[in-house]
Write a protein that holds these residues in place. Sequence first.
Motif, short mmCIF file in Angstrom:
data_model
loop_
_atom_site.label_atom_id
_atom_site.label_comp_id
_atom_site.label_asym_id
_atom_site.label_seq_id
_atom_site.Cartn_x
_atom_site.Cartn_y
_atom_site.Cartn_z
N GLY A 278 0.81 -1.22 0.00
CA GLY A 278 0.00 0.00 0.00
C GLY A 278 0.84 1.26 0.00
N GLY A 279 0.22 2.37 0.42
CA GLY A 279 0.91 3.66 0.42
C GLY A 279 0.93 4.32 -0.95
N GLY A 280 0.32 3.65 -1.91
CA GLY A 280 0.33 4.13 -3.30
C GLY A 280 0.31 2.92 -4.22
N GLY A 281 0.80 3.11 -5.44
CA GLY A 281 0.82 2.00 -6.39
C GLY A 281 -0.58 1.56 -6.76
N TYR A 282 -0.75 0.27 -6.95
CA TYR A 282 -2.06 -0.26 -7.30
C TYR A 282 -2.89 -0.58 -6.06
N ILE A 283 -4.20 -0.48 -6.24
CA ILE A 283 -5.17 -0.98 -5.27
C ILE A 283 -5.90 -2.10 -6.01
N LEU A 284 -6.18 -3.18 -5.30
CA LEU A 284 -6.83 -4.33 -5.94
C LEU A 284 -8.33 -4.24 -5.77
N GLY A 285 -9.07 -4.52 -6.83
CA GLY A 285 -10.52 -4.43 -6.76
C GLY A 285 -11.20 -5.72 -7.21
N PHE A 286 -12.37 -5.96 -6.66
CA PHE A 286 -13.20 -7.12 -7.03
C PHE A 286 -14.60 -6.60 -7.34
N THR A 287 -15.19 -7.09 -8.42
CA THR A 287 -16.53 -6.63 -8.77
C THR A 287 -17.33 -7.74 -9.45
N GLU A 288 -18.64 -7.66 -9.30
CA GLU A 288 -19.55 -8.61 -9.94
C GLU A 288 -19.86 -8.17 -11.37
N ASP A 289 -19.63 -6.87 -11.65
CA ASP A 289 -19.96 -6.32 -12.96
C ASP A 289 -18.88 -5.30 -13.35
N PHE A 290 -17.89 -5.79 -14.10
CA PHE A 290 -16.72 -4.96 -14.42
C PHE A 290 -17.08 -3.75 -15.28
N GLU A 291 -17.99 -3.92 -16.24
CA GLU A 291 -18.37 -2.80 -17.12
C GLU A 291 -19.00 -1.67 -16.31
N LYS A 292 -19.87 -2.05 -15.37
CA LYS A 292 -20.53 -1.06 -14.51
C LYS A 292 -19.48 -0.34 -13.63
N THR A 293 -18.56 -1.14 -13.09
CA THR A 293 -17.52 -0.57 -12.22
C THR A 293 -16.62 0.38 -13.00
N LYS A 294 -16.29 0.01 -14.24
CA LYS A 294 -15.46 0.89 -15.09
C LYS A 294 -16.14 2.25 -15.26
N ASN A 295 -17.47 2.21 -15.40
CA ASN A 295 -18.23 3.44 -15.56
C ASN A 295 -18.23 4.27 -14.28
N ILE A 296 -18.44 3.59 -13.14
CA ILE A 296 -18.45 4.28 -11.84
C ILE A 296 -17.08 4.91 -11.56
N LEU A 297 -16.02 4.17 -11.88
CA LEU A 297 -14.66 4.64 -11.59
C LEU A 297 -13.99 5.19 -12.85
N LYS A 298 -14.78 5.85 -13.69
CA LYS A 298 -14.26 6.28 -15.00
C LYS A 298 -13.15 7.34 -14.89
N ASN A 299 -13.03 7.98 -13.74
CA ASN A 299 -11.96 8.98 -13.57
C ASN A 299 -10.62 8.35 -13.20
N PHE A 300 -10.63 7.03 -13.04
CA PHE A 300 -9.40 6.33 -12.65
C PHE A 300 -8.97 5.35 -13.74
N LYS A 301 -7.70 5.00 -13.70
CA LYS A 301 -7.19 3.98 -14.64
C LYS A 301 -7.38 2.60 -14.03
N LEU A 302 -8.10 1.73 -14.73
CA LEU A 302 -8.31 0.36 -14.27
C LEU A 302 -7.64 -0.61 -15.23
N GLU A 303 -7.12 -1.71 -14.67
CA GLU A 303 -6.55 -2.78 -15.50
C GLU A 303 -7.19 -4.10 -15.10
N LEU A 304 -7.61 -4.84 -16.09
CA LEU A 304 -8.23 -6.15 -15.83
C LEU A 304 -7.17 -7.18 -15.50
#
Length: 308
Positions: A278-304
């Motif tokens: 932690g302290g920076g770098g990547y944060i790990l995420g889990f979601t049931e609906d990746f497309e929806k999450t991409k939309n919610i977090l559209k201001n951030f860079k996400l990697e599958l």
Amino acid sequence: MKGPLFYAKILLFGEYGIIKDSKGLAIPYNSYQGALKKSENPSKEAINSTKNLAKFYKYLSQLNTDLVVFNLDEFKADIEDGMYFDSSIPMGYGVGSSGALVASIYDKYAEDKITVLENLTRDKLLKLKQIFSLMESFFHGQSSGLDPLNSYLSIPILINSKDNLEATGIPSQKEGKGAVFLLDSEIIGETEPMINIFMNKMKNEGFRKMLSEDFAKHTDACIDDFLHGNVKSLLGNVKSLSKVVLDNFKPMIPQKFHNVWQKGIESNDYYLKLCGSGGGGYILGFTEDFEKTKNILKNFKLELVYRF
């Protein structure tokens, strides 16, 4: 000269817990990799890397251990010849940049090395982890040895305890809506200060109790669910883990992500957890609906990372 590729890694579960002997699960992440190289016209980055390898050479030449012997003369000659570590793995992001470097040095210069092709008994895995722990301590002050081990073997590793590791299989990816993803904090994290904060927290009895009870319980359940493909149960356990981390590991979560983290728990759209120290770098995420999450977090860079 161009050495073999060594990949990044993701510790899906077990950050900090593995320091204190609870379970962990690490998987290779092939989107980033590194290799030892030489070049006629080295870049500024390559020249810096060569300088860092020279410091690492000095560290290895002073190691007092019976676990491993390196061909230091060859290593030194290659450094003098301008060898560097060419890597796309982002540094300070919790995906094992130093681990891949350590794995490549062991692979090239360790004498009588344990190879990926032999029968990897628990004893051999443990010996490799101990060697890598010694080597990687040069970068972090204290290392579990797990990042280089994962990078070297390039297979998922289940950590049952400090002295009990096994190579494992994970369910093959499905074309489902759910996903494990990386969220880029766009802040470089430093491992050593985070580990120091953790070690200070460990002096508190309440924190130790939380770690050995709540944190370990949810982590173990997440690993079990992930390995058995129990998606519904997994997401419930990741949510519990996400809450425990937000409540107890706030200094390791960059300030601007506290709200994003909380919103995920409240909405059930996604759940976040630490990726590495932690302290920076990547944060790990889990979601049931990746497309929806991409939309919610559209201001951030996400990697599958992984689909389920």
